[in-house]
Scaffold this motif. Structure first.
Motif, PDB file in Angstrom:
ATOM      1  N   PHE A 181       7.669  -1.471   6.911  1.00 17.48           N
ATOM      2  CA  PHE A 181       8.168  -0.384   6.078  1.00 17.48           C
ATOM      3  C   PHE A 181       6.970   0.492   5.732  1.00 17.48           C
ATOM      4  CE2 PHE A 181       9.328   1.960   2.400  1.00 17.48           C
ATOM      5  CZ  PHE A 181      10.691   2.194   2.524  1.00 17.48           C
ATOM      6  N   VAL A 182       6.950   1.722   6.226  1.00 23.58           N
ATOM      7  CA  VAL A 182       5.837   2.641   5.975  1.00 23.58           C
ATOM      8  C   VAL A 182       6.126   3.421   4.706  1.00 23.58           C
ATOM      9  CG1 VAL A 182       4.468   4.557   6.882  1.00 23.58           C
ATOM     10  CG2 VAL A 182       5.378   2.824   8.447  1.00 23.58           C
ATOM     11  N   GLY A 183       5.196   3.380   3.768  1.00 16.86           N
ATOM     12  CA  GLY A 183       5.360   4.114   2.521  1.00 16.86           C
ATOM     13  C   GLY A 183       4.101   4.083   1.691  1.00 16.86           C
ATOM     14  N   ASP A 184       4.056   4.922   0.692  1.00 14.13           N
ATOM     15  CA  ASP A 184       2.927   5.023  -0.223  1.00 14.13           C
ATOM     16  C   ASP A 184       3.312   4.331  -1.524  1.00 14.13           C
ATOM     17  OD1 ASP A 184       1.001   5.861  -2.121  1.00 14.13           O
ATOM     18  OD2 ASP A 184       0.711   7.754  -1.079  1.00 14.13           O
ATOM     19  N   VAL A 185       2.472   3.420  -2.002  1.00 16.23           N
ATOM     20  CA  VAL A 185       2.803   2.689  -3.224  1.00 16.23           C
ATOM     21  C   VAL A 185       2.865   3.584  -4.457  1.00 16.23           C
ATOM     22  CG1 VAL A 185       1.931   0.477  -2.393  1.00 16.23           C
ATOM     23  CG2 VAL A 185       0.407   1.985  -3.668  1.00 16.23           C
ATOM     24  N   LEU A 186       2.343   4.791  -4.370  1.00 17.02           N
ATOM     25  CA  LEU A 186       2.430   5.715  -5.492  1.00 17.02           C
ATOM     26  C   LEU A 186       3.675   6.602  -5.415  1.00 17.02           C
ATOM     27  CD1 LEU A 186      -1.303   6.770  -5.890  1.00 17.02           C
ATOM     28  CD2 LEU A 186      -0.021   5.029  -7.153  1.00 17.02           C
ATOM     29  N   ASP A 187       4.485   6.424  -4.378  1.00 17.71           N
ATOM     30  CA  ASP A 187       5.734   7.163  -4.213  1.00 17.71           C
ATOM     31  C   ASP A 187       6.882   6.262  -4.675  1.00 17.71           C
ATOM     32  OD1 ASP A 187       8.092   8.378  -3.356  1.00 17.71           O
ATOM     33  OD2 ASP A 187       7.363   8.762  -1.327  1.00 17.71           O
ATOM     34  N   PHE A 188       7.363   6.519  -5.889  1.00 24.02           N
ATOM     35  CA  PHE A 188       8.373   5.648  -6.490  1.00 24.02           C
ATOM     36  C   PHE A 188       9.600   5.491  -5.603  1.00 24.02           C
ATOM     37  CE2 PHE A 188      12.178   5.188  -9.198  1.00 24.02           C
ATOM     38  CZ  PHE A 188      11.927   3.905  -9.645  1.00 24.02           C
ATOM     39  N   ARG A 189      10.078   6.567  -5.009  1.00 25.02           N
ATOM     40  CA  ARG A 189      11.278   6.484  -4.165  1.00 25.02           C
ATOM     41  C   ARG A 189      11.044   5.605  -2.942  1.00 25.02           C
ATOM     42  NH1 ARG A 189      11.474  11.954  -6.005  1.00 25.02           N
ATOM     43  NH2 ARG A 189      13.337  12.286  -7.250  1.00 25.02           N
ATOM     44  N   ALA A 190       9.879   5.723  -2.335  1.00 26.08           N
ATOM     45  CA  ALA A 190       9.563   4.897  -1.164  1.00 26.08           C
ATOM     46  C   ALA A 190       9.476   3.424  -1.553  1.00 26.08           C
ATOM     47  CB  ALA A 190       8.253   5.347  -0.523  1.00 26.08           C
ATOM     48  N   VAL A 191       8.832   3.144  -2.663  1.00 25.71           N
ATOM     49  CA  VAL A 191       8.691   1.753  -3.104  1.00 25.71           C
ATOM     50  C   VAL A 191      10.056   1.173  -3.457  1.00 25.71           C
ATOM     51  CG1 VAL A 191       7.685   0.233  -4.860  1.00 25.71           C
ATOM     52  CG2 VAL A 191       6.307   2.058  -3.841  1.00 25.71           C
ATOM     53  N   ARG A 192      10.876   1.974  -4.091  1.00 30.59           N
ATOM     54  CA  ARG A 192      12.228   1.512  -4.436  1.00 30.59           C
ATOM     55  C   ARG A 192      13.025   1.171  -3.176  1.00 30.59           C
ATOM     56  NH1 ARG A 192      14.847   2.814  -9.520  1.00 30.59           N
ATOM     57  NH2 ARG A 192      16.820   1.756  -9.437  1.00 30.59           N
ATOM     58  N   ARG A 193      12.918   2.008  -2.133  1.00 31.57           N
ATOM     59  CA  ARG A 193      13.597   1.717  -0.864  1.00 31.57           C
ATOM     60  C   ARG A 193      13.028   0.447  -0.231  1.00 31.57           C
ATOM     61  NH1 ARG A 193      12.808   7.201  -0.143  1.00 31.57           N
ATOM     62  NH2 ARG A 193      11.229   6.810   1.429  1.00 31.57           N
ATOM     63  N   ALA A 194      11.720   0.266  -0.335  1.00 34.40           N
ATOM     64  CA  ALA A 194      11.103  -0.937   0.230  1.00 34.40           C
ATOM     65  C   ALA A 194      11.634  -2.196  -0.454  1.00 34.40           C
ATOM     66  CB  ALA A 194       9.580  -0.871   0.094  1.00 34.40           C
ATOM     67  N   PHE A 195      11.954  -2.103  -1.735  1.00 34.69           N
ATOM     68  CA  PHE A 195      12.441  -3.250  -2.500  1.00 34.69           C
ATOM     69  C   PHE A 195      13.926  -3.550  -2.274  1.00 34.69           C
ATOM     70  CE2 PHE A 195       8.607  -3.418  -5.043  1.00 34.69           C
ATOM     71  CZ  PHE A 195       8.566  -4.742  -5.453  1.00 34.69           C
ATOM     72  N   GLU A 196      14.657  -2.665  -1.608  1.00 31.31           N
ATOM     73  CA  GLU A 196      16.091  -2.899  -1.412  1.00 31.31           C
ATOM     74  C   GLU A 196      16.324  -4.225  -0.693  1.00 31.31           C
ATOM     75  OE1 GLU A 196      17.772   0.519   0.518  1.00 31.31           O
ATOM     76  OE2 GLU A 196      17.440   1.797  -1.232  1.00 31.31           O
ATOM     77  N   GLY A 197      17.146  -5.080  -1.308  1.00 34.30           N
ATOM     78  CA  GLY A 197      17.462  -6.380  -0.737  1.00 34.30           C
ATOM     79  C   GLY A 197      16.418  -7.451  -0.978  1.00 34.30           C
ATOM     80  N   MET A 198      15.349  -7.122  -1.674  1.00 31.02           N
ATOM     81  CA  MET A 198      14.276  -8.074  -1.936  1.00 31.02           C
ATOM     82  C   MET A 198      14.439  -8.707  -3.310  1.00 31.02           C
ATOM     83  SD  MET A 198      12.122  -7.973   0.675  1.00 31.02           S
ATOM     84  CE  MET A 198      13.452  -7.669   1.828  1.00 31.02           C
ATOM     85  N   LYS A 199      14.153  -9.985  -3.400  1.00 25.82           N
ATOM     86  CA  LYS A 199      14.120 -10.680  -4.685  1.00 25.82           C
ATOM     87  C   LYS A 199      12.735 -11.238  -4.965  1.00 25.82           C
ATOM     88  CE  LYS A 199      18.938 -11.711  -4.814  1.00 25.82           C
ATOM     89  NZ  LYS A 199      19.981 -12.574  -5.207  1.00 25.82           N
ATOM     90  N   ARG A 200      11.888 -11.210  -3.933  1.00 21.50           N
ATOM     91  CA  ARG A 200      10.517 -11.692  -4.075  1.00 21.50           C
ATOM     92  C   ARG A 200       9.566 -10.626  -3.554  1.00 21.50           C
ATOM     93  NH1 ARG A 200      10.564 -17.870  -1.767  1.00 21.50           N
ATOM     94  NH2 ARG A 200      12.155 -18.642  -3.177  1.00 21.50           N
ATOM     95  N   ALA A 201       8.404 -10.556  -4.179  1.00 19.83           N
ATOM     96  CA  ALA A 201       7.389  -9.611  -3.722  1.00 19.83           C
ATOM     97  C   ALA A 201       6.014 -10.183  -3.984  1.00 19.83           C
ATOM     98  CB  ALA A 201       7.540  -8.276  -4.433  1.00 19.83           C
TER      99      ALA A 201
END
Length: 120
Positions: free
Chosen positions: A52-72
């Protein structure tokens, strides 16, 4: 039963890449949050990670990366944290973490104190 998938932030970095490989070895499905779709990301993909390509300072990208995740698993380089703090970006990063998790992140000092035994 397949273990719950895990999102690995900074998955192409020194610590994140090791964490991603270990989770994959243990049979976890891994979503690797990477800043660039480069050779390091391709190596993780070859091992079975979802990239998943994204910038950790981009809230929308990080939120999409977290979809379906329960662990990080997320580790940010301390030198980058110090630079962000100096540049006034730390509050912005803390806001992103709080929006995602629903709680304020710990400071490095609080984290170390809470988990002191692990550092000795």
């Amino acid at each position: 039963m397949t273990p719950t998938p895990v999102l690995i932030g900074g998955a192409t970095g020194a610590t994140g890449s090791i964490a991603a490989k270990r989770f994959l070895e243990k049979g976890f499905r891994v979503r690797a949050l990477v800043h660039n779709d480069d050779e390091r990301a391709h190596r993780l993909q070859a091992l079975g990670a979802e990239i998943f390509v994204g910038d950790v300072l981009d809230f929308r990208a990080v939120r999409r990366a977290f979809e379906g995740m329960k662990r990080a698993y997320f580790v940010y380089p301390l030198d980058a944290i110090a630079e962000m703090h100096h540049d006034g970006q730390m509050a912005e990063t803390n806001d992103v973490v709080e929006k995602i998790t629903g709680r304020k992140p710990q400071s490095v000092a609080e984290f170390v104190e809470k988990h002191r035994a692990a550092f000795q």
